[in-house]
Design a protein around this motif. Structure first.
Motif, short mmCIF file in Angstrom:
data_model
loop_
_atom_site.label_atom_id
_atom_site.label_comp_id
_atom_site.label_asym_id
_atom_site.label_seq_id
_atom_site.Cartn_x
_atom_site.Cartn_y
_atom_site.Cartn_z
N TYR A 1 0.87 -1.17 0.00
CA TYR A 1 0.00 0.00 0.00
C TYR A 1 0.91 1.22 0.00
O TYR A 1 1.85 1.30 0.79
CB TYR A 1 -0.92 0.02 1.23
N LEU B 1 1.10 -5.38 2.36
CA LEU B 1 -0.26 -5.67 2.80
C LEU B 1 -0.27 -6.90 3.71
O LEU B 1 0.44 -7.86 3.48
CB LEU B 1 -1.18 -5.93 1.60
N ASN C 1 -3.47 -8.81 5.99
CA ASN C 1 -4.82 -8.86 6.56
C ASN C 1 -5.61 -7.58 6.32
O ASN C 1 -6.16 -7.00 7.24
CB ASN C 1 -4.78 -9.15 8.07
N GLY C 2 -5.66 -7.10 5.12
CA GLY C 2 -6.44 -5.91 4.82
C GLY C 2 -5.89 -5.20 3.61
O GLY C 2 -4.94 -5.64 2.97
N ASP C 3 -6.52 -4.10 3.30
CA ASP C 3 -6.11 -3.35 2.12
C ASP C 3 -5.97 -1.86 2.44
O ASP C 3 -6.41 -1.01 1.70
CB ASP C 3 -7.09 -3.56 0.97
N THR C 4 -5.34 -1.58 3.59
CA THR C 4 -5.11 -0.20 3.99
C THR C 4 -3.64 0.02 4.30
O THR C 4 -2.87 -0.92 4.47
CB THR C 4 -5.94 0.16 5.24
N ARG D 1 -0.45 0.65 6.39
CA ARG D 1 0.00 0.27 7.74
C ARG D 1 1.17 1.14 8.14
O ARG D 1 2.05 1.41 7.33
CB ARG D 1 0.43 -1.19 7.78
#
Length: 170
Positions: free
Chosen positions: A66, A91, A93-96, A98
């Motif tokens: 990301y 990435l 456990n998600g698509d935002t 970190r």
């Protein structure tokens, strides 16, 4: 005599408490919305983030990142200093985006957090050579700090904490 011994006991106890070593051995000093470059302090007066979203498999091994680009603009008198850092967080456990500590791209394994950073000052446009960028926070509020050596051997220290405008570039 008892009062003297009691007073002595409390004094010694206080000495142990007040002189105890902190658990945090960090010598990192966070600048307060400033950048230091060429021995001058620049007050950061404008910031924003460009959100490029997921970078799918541009890396040879297909690692997904990301990408947030942080922009910090500072002034010292009439002189302006711009700091731009492209941050890539793997990435998980998600698509935002970190937060974490981002290593200089040339010094890292490709599957970790990494950055490409640049300084624009007067007629100079310099890329970072070594150093890490640390980012904490979420949403629109972040703390970003780092101490980088640039390709010409000069260094820049940055520290900013506050709200960022986020521009969606996805």
């Amino acid at each position: 005599m008892r009062k003297v011994l009691l007073l002595l006991f409390f004094s010694v106890s206080l000495g142990f408490v007040s002189c105890s070593k902190d658990d945090d051995d960090s010598t990192e000093v966070i600048l307060k919305n400033q950048m230091i470059y060429e021995g001058r302090t620049f007050s950061i007066d404008s910031v924003f983030i460009e959100d490029y979203g997921i970078n799918d498999g541009q890396e040879e091994d297909g690692t997904r990142y990301y990408n947030y680009d942080f922009y910090l603009f500072g002034k010292s008198g009439d002189e302006a200093l711009n700091f731009i850092t492209e941050l890539y967080a793997p990435l998980e456990n998600g698509d935002t985006f970190r937060t974490g500590t981002f290593e200089n791209l040339s010094k890292t394994n490709i599957d970790s957090f990494y950055h490409l950073s640049f300084v624009e000052f007067k007629d100079k446009d310099l890329e970072s050579d070594t150093g890490n960028i640390k980012v904490e926070g979420q949403g629109e509020t972040y703390t970003i700090s780092g101490n980088l050596t640039l390709e010409n051997g000069e260094s820049i220290e940055i520290g900013y904490s506050g709200k960022f405008e986020i521009i969606d570039r996805k």
